[in-house]
Design an enzyme around this catalytic site. Sequence first.
Site, short mmCIF file in Angstrom:
data_model
loop_
_atom_site.label_atom_id
_atom_site.label_comp_id
_atom_site.label_asym_id
_atom_site.label_seq_id
_atom_site.Cartn_x
_atom_site.Cartn_y
_atom_site.Cartn_z
CG HIS A 37 0.07 1.09 7.31
ND1 HIS A 37 1.08 0.56 8.09
CD2 HIS A 37 0.68 1.98 6.47
CE1 HIS A 37 2.24 1.15 7.76
NE2 HIS A 37 2.02 2.00 6.77
CD GLU A 38 -0.70 2.40 2.89
OE1 GLU A 38 -0.28 3.57 2.86
OE2 GLU A 38 0.06 1.42 3.07
N GLY A 46 0.85 -1.19 0.00
CA GLY A 46 0.00 0.00 0.00
C GLY A 46 0.88 1.23 0.00
CB CYS A 105 5.89 2.20 7.07
SG CYS A 105 5.28 3.73 6.36
CG LEU A 106 7.09 1.49 0.91
CD1 LEU A 106 6.69 1.82 -0.52
CD2 LEU A 106 8.09 0.35 0.93
CD GLN A 152 3.62 5.86 2.69
OE1 GLN A 152 2.65 5.27 2.22
NE2 GLN A 152 4.68 5.22 3.19
CG HIS A 202 0.77 6.74 5.72
ND1 HIS A 202 1.88 7.17 6.41
CD2 HIS A 202 1.03 5.46 5.38
CE1 HIS A 202 2.77 6.18 6.48
NE2 HIS A 202 2.28 5.13 5.87
NI NI Z 1 3.22 3.29 5.60
#
Ligand code: NI
Length: 179
Positions: free
Chosen positions: A144-145, A49, A102-103, A54, A148
Amino acid sequence: MAILKVAKLGHPVLRRVAEPIKSGDIGDAGLQRLIEDMFETMAEYSGVGLAAPQVHHSIRLLVTEDIPDPEREGKLLAVRSAVINPEITFLTDEQIAYFEGCLSIPDLRGRVPRIRHIRLRGLDREGQPFDREVEGFPAVVVQHEVDHLNGVVFLDRMTDLSTLTYLTEYDRYFASQDL
Ligand code: NI
């Protein structure tokens, strides 16, 4: 298409509440290109995701990857999607916990409790209503997304920081207990 630079923890864009996207702007070439680039960036870094903040766009947009069903060969738990102005409704109190990564927080993983079954509503990339029930791991990804988009990262959701681990140590010490 392009692979975008991913904002890392500490960049203020990750802590901002992202702005809603006006429905009249969904057809814009710039927004459509951003969606394509987010899919490409997510794939490049093997993410499941990705949220627009991000990649330095403080707007309410997320993408999720195809998520294979570990119990049914060749079947998917969730299909690749872009969701604009997503809203979550919890459909149960029941929680599940996975080790999340997480990226924007490279190399770390930590166990996060989330709601097991949710409804995700918003608009798709054509501006049509998106309305889907999501359960299990894909529901974790969605929560999670959406976090963000509200300036929240998975570390904020952890209830037991003793499970915070580097990826190499996760593979060594935690992977076998991650059920
Ligand atoms: Ni993330």
